[in-house]
Design an enzyme around this catalytic site. Structure first.
Site, short mmCIF file in Angstrom:
data_model
loop_
_atom_site.label_atom_id
_atom_site.label_comp_id
_atom_site.label_asym_id
_atom_site.label_seq_id
_atom_site.Cartn_x
_atom_site.Cartn_y
_atom_site.Cartn_z
N CYS A 79 0.79 -1.25 0.10
CA CYS A 79 0.14 0.08 -0.15
C CYS A 79 0.91 1.25 0.16
O CYS A 79 0.63 2.24 -0.65
CB CYS A 79 -0.97 -0.03 1.10
SG CYS A 79 -0.36 0.00 2.65
N HIS B 293 -2.67 1.25 6.60
CA HIS B 293 -2.86 1.17 5.59
C HIS B 293 -3.10 2.36 4.91
O HIS B 293 -3.58 3.57 5.67
CB HIS B 293 -4.36 0.22 5.32
CG HIS B 293 -4.73 -0.08 3.81
ND1 HIS B 293 -3.59 -0.73 3.00
CD2 HIS B 293 -5.81 0.51 2.98
CE1 HIS B 293 -4.34 -1.04 1.78
NE2 HIS B 293 -5.46 -0.02 1.85
N HIS C 145 -5.80 1.76 -4.21
CA HIS C 145 -4.94 1.44 -3.31
C HIS C 145 -4.40 -0.16 -3.75
O HIS C 145 -5.13 -0.70 -4.45
CB HIS C 145 -5.57 1.44 -1.87
CG HIS C 145 -6.75 0.19 -1.57
ND1 HIS C 145 -7.11 -0.10 -0.54
CD2 HIS C 145 -7.73 -0.21 -2.53
CE1 HIS C 145 -8.35 -0.84 -0.85
NE2 HIS C 145 -8.45 -0.90 -1.92
#
Length: 389
Positions: free
Chosen positions: A301, A349, A361
């Site tokens: 990520c 994240h 993402h």
């Protein structure tokens, strides 16, 4: 006399009553059935599908957290290794200079020996365990020629600097070893969490997997609804701002319009950079998530967001918990394309906002870079929004 006693009938005594063998068998069957009935609840100890889903999600989140630690350890190790290499090169260079200085002094010692000089000071100096101490105690400099003095001074300086650099290199090597140990630990943690998640999923039946897919579909539908709601809110906010700007421009005061135009270049500059970052991110859609990866074939990520903004000329830190501090925090309703959206209390994240409640993402292992609602894991999962440039 005992031989004349009657033998007891076979069977078992229950509550003082003698029972024949047939009754004993019946009681044994009842006991076995009772044991089976008591053991039956053990089958209910199996976790529910919702519990399995939560456990798997938790493991993936823990893996992401461990991945961030791995990324930080990897970055630290790389920097430390570069420093060690630089120090070792410096030590080698200084050792060479020290050897040259020693050879210069050695030539003077040889000359003293050949000429029969009374005080072999230079040779004694070279053989001393601590040349500087010997130099101070004997006032060697008073008995040397100009060239000898220069050579001794150079030798002492080179020896001091070489010892200092060797000590720095030794300490850096120890730090590098610690960094490498941390890197191994973080890597092992990630691998263990992912293995646990895969094991849990492998135990699900086909029917359970289908039900789990249905639950995920419902979650995505709810996330899309929330994204649409945010998009309408942001559109209304944008319209209100434009109407306010028009009224300000048409007013008699020039100070207001001056203020409006002063912010325009900054907004335009950010939009230009954000467009480049988003263009890069869109080009990565479909590439696999791989923990610790920074492209170009795969990403995790924070590796994706770092690479996207690098394409726009902005350098971001490697980890999510560093990226969250690399910009200005803005309220969610004011999020603009290009902003970074962070998730969970431990900031494990991140995605890049593209507008209308959506982001690009790299979700988790086994998935691919994709567009998705920022509400993919519920509204409460959103930690913050940061404008990086």
């Amino acid at each position: 006399m005992a031989s004349h006693r009657k033998s007891r009938p076979t069977g078992t005594r229950v509550a003082g009553i003698r029972t024949p063998a047939l009754a004993t068998a019946a009681l044994t069957s009842v006991a076995l059935l009772s044991q089976s009935a008591n053991a039956a609840p053990a089958a209910d100890d199996k976790p529910s599908l919702e519990e399995v889903e939560k456990k798997v999600d938790d493991l993936y989140r823990q893996a992401e957290s461990a991945t961030d630690k791995y990324n930080a350890a990897k970055e630290k190790t790389a920097k430390q290794r570069k420093r060690v290499d630089t120090l070792l090169d410096d030590v080698a260079e200084r050792t060479q200079k020290l050897n040259e200085a020693r050879e210069e002094l050695g030539s003077f010692a040889s000359a003293q020996y050949r000429t029969g000089a009374a005080a072999p000071d230079t040779a004694t100096f070279l053989l001393a365990d601590t040349p500087q101490d010997y130099f101070d105690q004997t006032q060697l400099m008073d008995r040397m020629t100009g060239r000898q003095k220069v050579a001794v001074d150079d030798y002492v300086t080179q020896q001091s600097e070489t010892m200092k650099k060797r000590q720095e290199a030794t300490e850096s090597l120890e730090t590098l070893s610690d960094s490498q140990d941390g890197l191994k630990t973080a890597k092992a943690t990630v691998q263990r969490k992912l293995a646990d998640a895969r094991e849990l999923m492998s135990k699900l039946t086909a029917e359970e997997k289908a039900r789990l897919a249905a639950i995920e579909k419902e979650k995505r539908a709810e996330a899309a609804r929330k994204a649409d709601e945010l998009a309408r809110q942001q559109a209304a906010q944008q319209k209100a701002q434009e109407e306010a700007a028009q009224q300000q421009d048409s007013g008699p005061s020039s100070s207001g319009s001056g203020s409006s135009t002063s912010t325009a270049p900054a907004d335009s500059s950010y939009a230009t950079k954000a467009d480049k970052a988003l263009a890069f991110a869109r080009a990565q859609i479909g590439k696999p998530y791989v923990w610790g990866a920074v492209g170009p074939g795969s990403y995790d990520c924070s590796g994706l967001t770092q690479a996207a903004w690098k394409a726009a000329g902005v350098t971001l830190p490697r980890t999510t918990y560093d990226q969250v501090n690399a910009g200005t925090t803005v309220p969610l309703p004011q999020a603009r394309p290009g902003d970074l959206v962070f998730f969970y209390d431990d900031v494990t994240h991140v995605g890049i906002y593209i507008g209308n409640g959506m982001m690009i993402h790299a979700p988790k292992p086994g998935t691919y870079v994709r567009e998705e609602s920022i509400y993919y894991d519920g509204e409460s999962a959103i930690h913050s929004v940061v404008r990086p440039a």
